[in-house]
Design a protein around this motif. Structure first.
Motif, PDB file in Angstrom:
ATOM      1  N   MET A 230       0.840  -1.192   0.000  1.00 32.62           N
ATOM      2  CA  MET A 230       0.000   0.000   0.000  1.00 32.62           C
ATOM      3  C   MET A 230       0.879   1.247   0.000  1.00 32.62           C
ATOM      4  SD  MET A 230      -2.835   1.049   2.903  1.00 32.62           S
ATOM      5  CE  MET A 230      -1.574   1.010   4.206  1.00 32.62           C
ATOM      6  N   ILE A 231       0.398   2.306  -0.655  1.00 32.72           N
ATOM      7  CA  ILE A 231       1.036   3.616  -0.601  1.00 32.72           C
ATOM      8  C   ILE A 231       0.042   4.587   0.022  1.00 32.72           C
ATOM      9  CG2 ILE A 231       2.075   5.507  -1.908  1.00 32.72           C
ATOM     10  CD1 ILE A 231       2.778   3.487  -4.098  1.00 32.72           C
ATOM     11  N   GLU A 232       0.474   5.259   1.071  1.00 33.10           N
ATOM     12  CA  GLU A 232      -0.390   6.223   1.752  1.00 33.10           C
ATOM     13  C   GLU A 232       0.424   7.463   2.081  1.00 33.10           C
ATOM     14  OE1 GLU A 232      -3.486   6.498   5.542  1.00 33.10           O
ATOM     15  OE2 GLU A 232      -2.117   4.803   5.358  1.00 33.10           O
ATOM     16  N   GLY A 233       0.072   8.574   1.423  1.00 28.73           N
ATOM     17  CA  GLY A 233       0.830   9.796   1.639  1.00 28.73           C
ATOM     18  C   GLY A 233       2.262   9.615   1.171  1.00 28.73           C
ATOM     19  N   ASN A 234       3.195   9.841   2.070  1.00 26.47           N
ATOM     20  CA  ASN A 234       4.616   9.687   1.751  1.00 26.47           C
ATOM     21  C   ASN A 234       5.206   8.413   2.362  1.00 26.47           C
ATOM     22  OD1 ASN A 234       4.921  12.104   0.241  1.00 26.47           O
ATOM     23  ND2 ASN A 234       4.899  13.261   2.147  1.00 26.47           N
ATOM     24  N   MET A 235       4.353   7.454   2.647  1.00 23.62           N
ATOM     25  CA  MET A 235       4.809   6.194   3.236  1.00 23.62           C
ATOM     26  C   MET A 235       4.396   5.021   2.352  1.00 23.62           C
ATOM     27  SD  MET A 235       6.452   7.133   5.888  1.00 23.62           S
ATOM     28  CE  MET A 235       6.760   5.514   6.612  1.00 23.62           C
ATOM     29  N   VAL A 236       5.302   4.074   2.202  1.00 19.35           N
ATOM     30  CA  VAL A 236       5.044   2.851   1.448  1.00 19.35           C
ATOM     31  C   VAL A 236       5.071   1.684   2.428  1.00 19.35           C
ATOM     32  CG1 VAL A 236       5.831   1.328  -0.401  1.00 19.35           C
ATOM     33  CG2 VAL A 236       6.163   3.808  -0.602  1.00 19.35           C
ATOM     34  N   THR A 237       3.986   0.916   2.461  1.00 15.20           N
ATOM     35  CA  THR A 237       3.931  -0.284   3.301  1.00 15.20           C
ATOM     36  C   THR A 237       4.249  -1.492   2.441  1.00 15.20           C
ATOM     37  OG1 THR A 237       2.224   0.714   4.705  1.00 15.20           O
ATOM     38  CG2 THR A 237       2.531  -1.674   4.862  1.00 15.20           C
ATOM     39  N   MET A 238       5.270  -2.257   2.856  1.00 16.85           N
ATOM     40  CA  MET A 238       5.698  -3.426   2.097  1.00 16.85           C
ATOM     41  C   MET A 238       4.903  -4.661   2.514  1.00 16.85           C
ATOM     42  SD  MET A 238       7.827  -1.674   0.420  1.00 16.85           S
ATOM     43  CE  MET A 238       8.394  -3.009  -0.652  1.00 16.85           C
ATOM     44  N   LEU A 239       5.001  -5.730   1.740  1.00 18.85           N
ATOM     45  CA  LEU A 239       4.280  -6.965   2.043  1.00 18.85           C
ATOM     46  C   LEU A 239       4.732  -7.610   3.349  1.00 18.85           C
ATOM     47  CD1 LEU A 239       4.007  -8.629  -1.499  1.00 18.85           C
ATOM     48  CD2 LEU A 239       2.209  -7.484  -0.191  1.00 18.85           C
ATOM     49  N   ASN A 240       5.948  -7.254   3.823  1.00 21.73           N
ATOM     50  CA  ASN A 240       6.415  -7.784   5.105  1.00 21.73           C
ATOM     51  C   ASN A 240       5.970  -6.920   6.275  1.00 21.73           C
ATOM     52  OD1 ASN A 240       8.057  -5.578   4.699  1.00 21.73           O
ATOM     53  ND2 ASN A 240       9.987  -6.676   5.026  1.00 21.73           N
ATOM     54  N   GLY A 241       5.159  -5.877   6.003  1.00 26.49           N
ATOM     55  CA  GLY A 241       4.627  -5.022   7.059  1.00 26.49           C
ATOM     56  C   GLY A 241       5.478  -3.818   7.390  1.00 26.49           C
ATOM     57  N   LEU A 242       6.731  -3.780   6.929  1.00 33.26           N
ATOM     58  CA  LEU A 242       7.601  -2.647   7.215  1.00 33.26           C
ATOM     59  C   LEU A 242       7.271  -1.479   6.287  1.00 33.26           C
ATOM     60  CD1 LEU A 242      11.021  -4.467   7.766  1.00 33.26           C
ATOM     61  CD2 LEU A 242       9.377  -3.690   9.487  1.00 33.26           C
ATOM     62  N   LYS A 243       7.591  -0.258   6.751  1.00 29.17           N
ATOM     63  CA  LYS A 243       7.268   0.947   5.997  1.00 29.17           C
ATOM     64  C   LYS A 243       8.535   1.698   5.620  1.00 29.17           C
ATOM     65  CE  LYS A 243       2.717   1.612   8.092  1.00 29.17           C
ATOM     66  NZ  LYS A 243       1.811   2.560   8.786  1.00 29.17           N
ATOM     67  N   VAL A 244       8.527   2.311   4.434  1.00 34.05           N
ATOM     68  CA  VAL A 244       9.640   3.133   3.967  1.00 34.05           C
ATOM     69  C   VAL A 244       9.084   4.470   3.499  1.00 34.05           C
ATOM     70  CG1 VAL A 244      10.971   1.121   3.275  1.00 34.05           C
ATOM     71  CG2 VAL A 244       9.546   2.274   1.606  1.00 34.05           C
ATOM     72  N   SER A 245       9.953   5.447   3.388  1.00 39.46           N
ATOM     73  CA  SER A 245       9.533   6.811   3.069  1.00 39.46           C
ATOM     74  C   SER A 245       9.671   7.127   1.590  1.00 39.46           C
ATOM     75  CB  SER A 245      10.375   7.819   3.867  1.00 39.46           C
ATOM     76  OG  SER A 245      10.245   7.607   5.252  1.00 39.46           O
ATOM     77  N   ILE A 246       8.822   8.051   1.137  1.00 45.58           N
ATOM     78  CA  ILE A 246       8.986   8.697  -0.156  1.00 45.58           C
ATOM     79  C   ILE A 246       9.451  10.119   0.119  1.00 45.58           C
ATOM     80  CG2 ILE A 246       7.839   9.508  -2.248  1.00 45.58           C
ATOM     81  CD1 ILE A 246       5.854   7.232  -1.950  1.00 45.58           C
ATOM     82  N   ALA A 247      10.498  10.566  -0.552  1.00 46.30           N
ATOM     83  CA  ALA A 247      11.048  11.890  -0.304  1.00 46.30           C
ATOM     84  C   ALA A 247      10.004  12.969  -0.597  1.00 46.30           C
ATOM     85  CB  ALA A 247      12.288  12.117  -1.167  1.00 46.30           C
ATOM     86  N   VAL A 248       9.911  13.943   0.286  1.00 47.81           N
ATOM     87  CA  VAL A 248       9.018  15.083   0.087  1.00 47.81           C
ATOM     88  C   VAL A 248       9.781  16.116  -0.732  1.00 47.81           C
ATOM     89  CG1 VAL A 248       7.611  16.849   1.211  1.00 47.81           C
ATOM     90  CG2 VAL A 248       7.921  14.627   2.304  1.00 47.81           C
ATOM     91  N   SER A 249       9.507  16.151  -2.030  1.00 50.91           N
ATOM     92  CA  SER A 249      10.242  17.025  -2.927  1.00 50.91           C
ATOM     93  C   SER A 249       9.456  17.153  -4.218  1.00 50.91           C
ATOM     94  CB  SER A 249      11.625  16.443  -3.228  1.00 50.91           C
ATOM     95  OG  SER A 249      11.505  15.355  -4.114  1.00 50.91           O
ATOM     96  N   PRO A 250       9.890  18.038  -5.124  1.00 44.96           N
ATOM     97  CA  PRO A 250       9.212  18.131  -6.420  1.00 44.96           C
ATOM     98  C   PRO A 250       9.215  16.825  -7.206  1.00 44.96           C
ATOM     99  CG  PRO A 250      10.611  20.041  -6.068  1.00 44.96           C
ATOM    100  CD  PRO A 250      10.918  19.080  -4.970  1.00 44.96           C
TER     101      PRO A 250
END
Length: 262
Positions: A230-250
């Motif tokens: 899932m992608i929500e806002g600037n966070m990506v949730t992986m199939l293993n349940g861990l979350k990673v960030s999307i850079a806030v930029s243009p």
């Protein structure tokens, strides 16, 4: 592509030169450009010869092959690292080495390595014919905060990579990787069998991973888009349940596009 690919051998052992010269002679589109028996000789010969391929031994006296790469400008050459010590492979990735050959070198692995170089040179030549050359930026200009990486020329040619961790070499399939996290001089590879910590840069890892499957979402994260839940806002949730960030930029919209396009 036309023309032959020139090869320079840098190794302190004569038998290694003989083996490589024999293998080079077996491939019609390769040509032998010379030999260096230590890194000091190579420091002078590489700028003079400008070889397409440098077969570089790591463990040499006085200056190692890695020391040489730290000093010489070999940007116009593809480096194929040759050594009897597999632990040097990860160090080579830091220098964007094209391939790694473990001694004794068999013809099948040799041919695979030089064919990879041939494809890279051909892709670069084709790109130069099809795209106008970008103008140089003035010295004062600075790039944006996030750079979207170009598609790797060798994307998809292999389905796995070798990663050194805990004094072992692990064969990790790309499809099993969730994401990669950058930790200064190291990276953490999260995959289906756990987590591996290895010495490498994020840029070097991006060069080894197939595009468009892997996307750099942040300076600290590379994501396998096939492992996203899932992608929500600037966070990506992986199939293993861990979350990673999307850079806030243009560049955020472009990152989202790369993650979700089919």
């Amino acid at each position: 592509m036309t023309g032959k690919i020139s090869c320079l051998i840098v190794d302190d052992e004569e038998p290694a030169h003989e083996v490589l010269k024999f293998l080079i002679a077996k491939v019609s589109w390769l040509t032998y450009a010379g030999s260096c028996y230590n890194a000091l000789e190579a420091l002078e010969m590489i700028p003079e010869v400008k070889p397409d391929i440098i077969f570089l031994d790591v463990n040499m006296p006085e200056l190692s092959g890695l020391d040489l790469l730290n000093i010489v400008d070999a940007s116009g050459s593809h480096v194929i690292m040759t050594t009897a010590y597999p632990e040097y492979a990860v160090d080579g990735f830091t220098f964007d080495v094209t391939s790694f050959l473990l001694k004794p070198i068999g013809f099948d692995r040799f041919l695979k390595a030089v064919t990879k170089v041939r494809k890279l040179i051909g892709n670069a030549a084709e790109k130069g014919r099809l795209e106008p050359e970008a103008p140089d930026l003035p010295q004062g200009d600075q790039p944006g905060p996030v750079q979207i990486p170009e598609q790797r020329a060798d994307a998809g040619q292999e389905e796995y990579m070798w990663i050194r961790a805990d004094r072992k070499m692990y064969c990790v399939w790309f499809k099993d990787i969730y994401f990669i996290e950058g930790l200064k001089d190291y990276v953490k590879v999260y995959y289906t069998n756990g987590v591996l910590v290895t010495l490498a840069s994020m840029a070097a890892m991006m060069n080894r991973l197939p595009s468009p499957t892997f996307v750099r979402t942040h300076r600290s994260y590379i994501v396998n888009r096939n492992m996203i839940k899932m992608i929500e806002g600037n966070m990506v949730t992986m199939l293993n349940g861990l979350k990673v960030s999307i850079a806030v930029s243009p560049a955020r919209d472009e990152v989202i596009r790369q993650l979700t396009e089919r």
